[in-house]
Write a protein that holds these residues in place. Structure first.
Motif, PDB file in Angstrom:
ATOM      1  N   GLN A  91      56.966  42.537  63.183  1.00 26.85           N
ATOM      2  CA  GLN A  91      56.812  43.946  62.374  1.00 26.85           C
ATOM      3  C   GLN A  91      55.298  43.509  63.001  1.00 26.85           C
ATOM      4  OE1 GLN A  91      58.437  41.836  59.167  1.00 26.85           O
ATOM      5  NE2 GLN A  91      60.355  43.341  59.012  1.00 26.85           N
ATOM      6  N   VAL A  92      54.453  42.580  62.509  1.00 22.30           N
ATOM      7  CA  VAL A  92      52.921  43.044  62.965  1.00 22.30           C
ATOM      8  C   VAL A  92      52.446  43.600  64.337  1.00 22.30           C
ATOM      9  CG1 VAL A  92      50.668  41.272  63.847  1.00 22.30           C
ATOM     10  CG2 VAL A  92      52.132  40.552  61.228  1.00 22.30           C
ATOM     11  N   GLY A  93      53.437  43.164  65.766  1.00 21.16           N
ATOM     12  CA  GLY A  93      53.016  43.487  66.670  1.00 21.16           C
ATOM     13  C   GLY A  93      53.391  45.225  66.823  1.00 21.16           C
ATOM     14  N   MET A  94      54.471  45.445  65.641  1.00 22.87           N
ATOM     15  CA  MET A  94      55.001  47.336  65.637  1.00 22.87           C
ATOM     16  C   MET A  94      53.748  47.456  64.528  1.00 22.87           C
ATOM     17  SD  MET A  94      58.217  47.289  66.221  1.00 22.87           S
ATOM     18  CE  MET A  94      59.240  46.499  64.821  1.00 22.87           C
ATOM     19  N   ASN A  95      52.882  47.158  63.934  1.00 25.16           N
ATOM     20  CA  ASN A  95      51.864  47.223  63.231  1.00 25.16           C
ATOM     21  C   ASN A  95      52.401  47.985  61.862  1.00 25.16           C
ATOM     22  OD1 ASN A  95      49.451  47.211  65.117  1.00 25.16           O
ATOM     23  ND2 ASN A  95      50.280  49.096  66.127  1.00 25.16           N
ATOM     24  N   GLN A  96      53.544  47.495  61.709  1.00 28.12           N
ATOM     25  CA  GLN A  96      53.991  47.109  60.064  1.00 28.12           C
ATOM     26  C   GLN A  96      53.845  46.491  59.250  1.00 28.12           C
ATOM     27  OE1 GLN A  96      58.423  47.359  61.366  1.00 28.12           O
ATOM     28  NE2 GLN A  96      58.166  49.156  61.939  1.00 28.12           N
ATOM     29  N   THR A  97      52.807  46.284  58.914  1.00 30.24           N
ATOM     30  CA  THR A  97      51.445  45.208  58.100  1.00 30.24           C
ATOM     31  C   THR A  97      52.515  44.887  56.728  1.00 30.24           C
ATOM     32  OG1 THR A  97      49.847  45.104  59.142  1.00 30.24           O
ATOM     33  CG2 THR A  97      49.485  44.070  56.923  1.00 30.24           C
ATOM     34  N   ASN A  98      52.476  46.179  56.060  1.00 31.94           N
ATOM     35  CA  ASN A  98      52.740  45.695  54.786  1.00 31.94           C
ATOM     36  C   ASN A  98      54.141  44.982  54.869  1.00 31.94           C
ATOM     37  OD1 ASN A  98      51.465  46.922  53.424  1.00 31.94           O
ATOM     38  ND2 ASN A  98      52.116  48.997  53.335  1.00 31.94           N
ATOM     39  N   VAL A  99      55.556  45.769  55.753  1.00 27.86           N
ATOM     40  CA  VAL A  99      56.937  44.660  56.034  1.00 27.86           C
ATOM     41  C   VAL A  99      56.937  43.604  55.995  1.00 27.86           C
ATOM     42  CG1 VAL A  99      58.692  44.841  57.217  1.00 27.86           C
ATOM     43  CG2 VAL A  99      57.718  47.612  56.102  1.00 27.86           C
ATOM     44  N   ALA A 100      55.895  43.188  56.601  1.00 28.56           N
ATOM     45  CA  ALA A 100      55.239  41.312  57.516  1.00 28.56           C
ATOM     46  C   ALA A 100      55.014  41.064  56.754  1.00 28.56           C
ATOM     47  CB  ALA A 100      54.860  41.430  58.531  1.00 28.56           C
ATOM     48  N   THR A 101      54.060  42.126  55.139  1.00 32.82           N
ATOM     49  CA  THR A 101      53.756  41.229  54.552  1.00 32.82           C
ATOM     50  C   THR A 101      54.845  40.192  53.724  1.00 32.82           C
ATOM     51  OG1 THR A 101      51.786  41.512  54.860  1.00 32.82           O
ATOM     52  CG2 THR A 101      52.713  40.590  52.212  1.00 32.82           C
ATOM     53  N   ARG A 102      56.047  41.433  53.434  1.00 34.68           N
ATOM     54  CA  ARG A 102      57.022  41.390  52.098  1.00 34.68           C
ATOM     55  C   ARG A 102      57.921  39.524  53.462  1.00 34.68           C
ATOM     56  NH1 ARG A 102      57.182  46.901  51.785  1.00 34.68           N
ATOM     57  NH2 ARG A 102      58.761  46.986  52.960  1.00 34.68           N
ATOM     58  N   SER A 103      58.203  40.236  54.685  1.00 34.83           N
ATOM     59  CA  SER A 103      58.409  38.714  55.450  1.00 34.83           C
ATOM     60  C   SER A 103      57.923  38.078  54.967  1.00 34.83           C
ATOM     61  CB  SER A 103      59.008  39.446  56.770  1.00 34.83           C
ATOM     62  OG  SER A 103      59.859  40.686  56.962  1.00 34.83           O
ATOM     63  N   LEU A 104      56.768  37.436  55.483  1.00 31.73           N
ATOM     64  CA  LEU A 104      56.295  36.475  55.018  1.00 31.73           C
ATOM     65  C   LEU A 104      56.510  35.819  53.203  1.00 31.73           C
ATOM     66  CD1 LEU A 104      52.743  36.811  57.205  1.00 31.73           C
ATOM     67  CD2 LEU A 104      54.864  34.681  57.928  1.00 31.73           C
ATOM     68  N   GLU A 105      56.555  36.578  53.008  1.00 28.04           N
ATOM     69  CA  GLU A 105      56.467  35.536  51.666  1.00 28.04           C
ATOM     70  C   GLU A 105      58.107  35.585  51.034  1.00 28.04           C
ATOM     71  OE1 GLU A 105      55.769  39.766  49.203  1.00 28.04           O
ATOM     72  OE2 GLU A 105      53.235  39.006  49.122  1.00 28.04           O
ATOM     73  N   ASN A 106      58.766  36.042  51.831  1.00 26.23           N
ATOM     74  CA  ASN A 106      60.438  35.140  51.867  1.00 26.23           C
ATOM     75  C   ASN A 106      60.060  34.127  52.676  1.00 26.23           C
ATOM     76  OD1 ASN A 106      61.543  37.361  50.676  1.00 26.23           O
ATOM     77  ND2 ASN A 106      61.860  38.792  52.235  1.00 26.23           N
ATOM     78  N   ALA A 107      59.691  33.831  53.623  1.00 21.40           N
ATOM     79  CA  ALA A 107      59.634  32.565  54.657  1.00 21.40           C
ATOM     80  C   ALA A 107      59.005  31.624  53.045  1.00 21.40           C
ATOM     81  CB  ALA A 107      58.816  32.897  55.652  1.00 21.40           C
ATOM     82  N   LEU A 108      57.577  31.874  52.921  1.00 22.80           N
ATOM     83  CA  LEU A 108      57.368  31.150  51.768  1.00 22.80           C
ATOM     84  C   LEU A 108      58.317  30.533  50.767  1.00 22.80           C
ATOM     85  CD1 LEU A 108      53.123  32.693  51.314  1.00 22.80           C
ATOM     86  CD2 LEU A 108      54.019  30.236  52.573  1.00 22.80           C
ATOM     87  N   ARG A 109      58.833  31.905  50.042  1.00 21.85           N
ATOM     88  CA  ARG A 109      59.978  31.469  48.578  1.00 21.85           C
ATOM     89  C   ARG A 109      60.822  30.304  49.509  1.00 21.85           C
ATOM     90  NH1 ARG A 109      61.228  35.933  48.347  1.00 21.85           N
ATOM     91  NH2 ARG A 109      59.706  37.126  47.096  1.00 21.85           N
ATOM     92  N   GLY A 118      60.691  28.520  52.568  1.00 22.20           N
ATOM     93  CA  GLY A 118      60.610  27.039  53.085  1.00 22.20           C
ATOM     94  C   GLY A 118      59.103  26.313  52.688  1.00 22.20           C
ATOM     95  N   GLY A 119      58.517  27.006  51.206  1.00 19.84           N
ATOM     96  CA  GLY A 119      57.581  26.341  50.848  1.00 19.84           C
ATOM     97  C   GLY A 119      56.210  25.639  51.818  1.00 19.84           C
ATOM     98  N   SER A 120      55.856  24.411  51.611  1.00 21.42           N
ATOM     99  CA  SER A 120      54.457  24.615  51.629  1.00 21.42           C
ATOM    100  C   SER A 120      54.823  24.206  53.744  1.00 21.42           C
ATOM    101  CB  SER A 120      54.372  22.752  51.793  1.00 21.42           C
ATOM    102  OG  SER A 120      55.247  21.603  51.992  1.00 21.42           O
ATOM    103  N   LEU A 121      56.316  24.231  54.480  1.00 22.32           N
ATOM    104  CA  LEU A 121      56.498  23.879  55.291  1.00 22.32           C
ATOM    105  C   LEU A 121      55.949  25.342  56.723  1.00 22.32           C
ATOM    106  CD1 LEU A 121      59.475  21.944  56.040  1.00 22.32           C
ATOM    107  CD2 LEU A 121      57.546  21.018  57.054  1.00 22.32           C
ATOM    108  N   MET A 126      54.378  28.118  54.890  1.00 22.52           N
ATOM    109  CA  MET A 126      52.414  27.978  54.574  1.00 22.52           C
ATOM    110  C   MET A 126      51.763  27.420  56.074  1.00 22.52           C
ATOM    111  SD  MET A 126      50.095  29.552  52.955  1.00 22.52           S
ATOM    112  CE  MET A 126      50.791  29.635  51.983  1.00 22.52           C
ATOM    113  N   GLN A 127      52.706  26.143  56.211  1.00 23.33           N
ATOM    114  CA  GLN A 127      51.621  25.240  57.273  1.00 23.33           C
ATOM    115  C   GLN A 127      51.582  26.086  58.865  1.00 23.33           C
ATOM    116  OE1 GLN A 127      52.677  21.339  57.705  1.00 23.33           O
ATOM    117  NE2 GLN A 127      51.228  21.194  59.520  1.00 23.33           N
ATOM    118  N   ALA A 128      53.045  26.733  58.941  1.00 24.20           N
ATOM    119  CA  ALA A 128      53.299  27.164  59.911  1.00 24.20           C
ATOM    120  C   ALA A 128      52.297  28.483  60.047  1.00 24.20           C
ATOM    121  CB  ALA A 128      54.661  27.592  59.652  1.00 24.20           C
ATOM    122  N   ILE A 129      52.452  29.264  58.951  1.00 24.46           N
ATOM    123  CA  ILE A 129      51.668  31.159  58.745  1.00 24.46           C
ATOM    124  C   ILE A 129      50.289  30.730  58.964  1.00 24.46           C
ATOM    125  CG2 ILE A 129      50.822  32.841  56.912  1.00 24.46           C
ATOM    126  CD1 ILE A 129      53.719  32.137  55.454  1.00 24.46           C
TER     127      ILE A 129
END
Length: 352
Positions: free
Chosen positions: A311-329, A331-334, A336-339
């Motif tokens: 999604q970042v590669g397609m310039n869909q920053t807002n959608v990518a942000t939601r996907s990262l928040e789902n990953a954090l929700r 995946g927790g600290s692991l 966060m470290q990867a991000i």
């Protein structure tokens, strides 16, 4: 290893040749095969000449000269008692002849009769030569002459019973022979129009194993030309196309699978499709498949990161942000470290 060293030697030899071949002639006494030389080579007595330009083939006159010379020379050496007692000399002259035999067997020449004769002369000079025996066996294999291979290897094994490569080579011959028999059976079914899709996949796999990727791809093209098959047949076809590095075939098969995949499909099927789409560079379709996968497996935080990166590669920053928040929700600290370590996400500001 030795092959790596010879790769470097080949590069250096080519540089020397290209910078000086207008000044004088070049010749080679081969130790290991240097592939770039083959189109330039022709026999020249005991060794080979590297011609200034590539050759359309070795001339008939040069072949006749080579055959006459080595016929005389082999008989002369083999009748000399001093030569027969000198193992170093026997190995050396056998190697010289097998090098020229290899030239005749190369894809540039494909002269099996001359190659077979030269390898046999090499074996007369030194019967225990692994190179002469195994390369002659490989020549027989390209001709499907398994009886001759067994005769040759059985004789070699009697003379060198401690050679561990013989049983390994014969096991390979047995597998190849069985593979050929299976191909013949499946081809017979294909001609009789009694072949199932599963048999077609097996035949394509057999062709890959036999070193005939073009024929395998033709079989697979016939399969995907039928657009009324269940979805997972196309997924299997895509994986077989992958073995031949055929991205067009992979994309066609994956697209057919994507349009037909049932709602009851397991999550693993979607992740498999995503992996294949990634290899063909179809990022948008990879994202589509990942979204379907994450509906079934929302706890896979690594997949959320993969989706966010697309999604970042397609310039869909807002959608990518939601996907990262789902990953954090999930995946927790692991996660966060990867991000934080992934430079693709450096411009995205996540809320606490």
């Amino acid at each position: 290893g030795a092959m790596g060293v010879m790769e470097i030697n080949g590069i250096l030899a080519q540089m020397i040749f290209e910078h000086n071949n207008y000044k004088h002639d070049f010749y080679v006494e081969e130790s290991y095969v240097i592939r770039w030389m083959y189109p330039y080579l022709e026999p020249h007595g005991l060794i080979m000449k590297i011609n200034r330009n590539t050759l359309p083939g070795i001339s008939r006159e040069r072949i006749n000269d080579d055959m006459d010379f080595w016929d005389w020379y082999t008989r002369r050496l083999a009748s000399d008692k001093k030569f027969l007692r000198d193992i170093v000399a026997r190995k050396s002259f056998s190697k010289l002849r097998s090098a020229i035999a290899g030239l005749y067997a190369s894809c540039n020449e494909r002269r099996p009769e001359e190659s077979e004769r030269a390898f046999n002369e090499s074996r007369i000079l030194y019967p225990l030569s692994p190179e002469a025996n195994f390369r002659l066996a490989e020549l027989y294999m390209t001709q499907g002459r398994t009886k001759d291979i067994r005769r040759l290897m059985n004789g070699f094994k009697k003379q060198d019973p401690g050679n561990r490569n013989v049983p390994e080579f014969m096991a390979h011959v047995d597998r190849t022979e069985k593979l050929g028999e299976r191909i013949a059976t499946l081809e017979k079914n294909m001609k009789a129009n009694t072949m199932s899709v599963e048999n077609a996949f097996e035949l394509a796999d057999c062709y890959y194993q036999a070193g005939q990727p073009g024929t395998a791809v033709s079989i697979l093209n016939n399969v995907v030309a039928n657009t009324n098959l269940p979805a997972f047949y196309y997924l299997n076809a895509a994986k077989l196309f992958q073995r031949g590095n055929n991205t067009d075939g992979m994309n066609r098969a994956l697209d057919l699978c994507l349009t037909r995949i049932p709602s009851t499909a397991p999550a693993e099927a979607y992740i498999e499709m995503a992996r294949l789409y990634a290899q063909t560079g179809q990022m948008i379709k990879m994202a589509t498949v990942l979204e379907q996968y994450l509906k079934l497996q929302p706890g896979d935080w690594k997949a959320w990161l993969d989706l966010a990166a697309i999604q970042v590669g397609m310039n869909q920053t807002n959608v990518a942000t939601r996907s990262l928040e789902n990953a954090l929700r999930v995946g927790g600290s692991l996660a966060m470290q990867a991000i934080t370590q992934d430079q693709r996400f450096r411009n995205i500001k996540l809320s606490p």
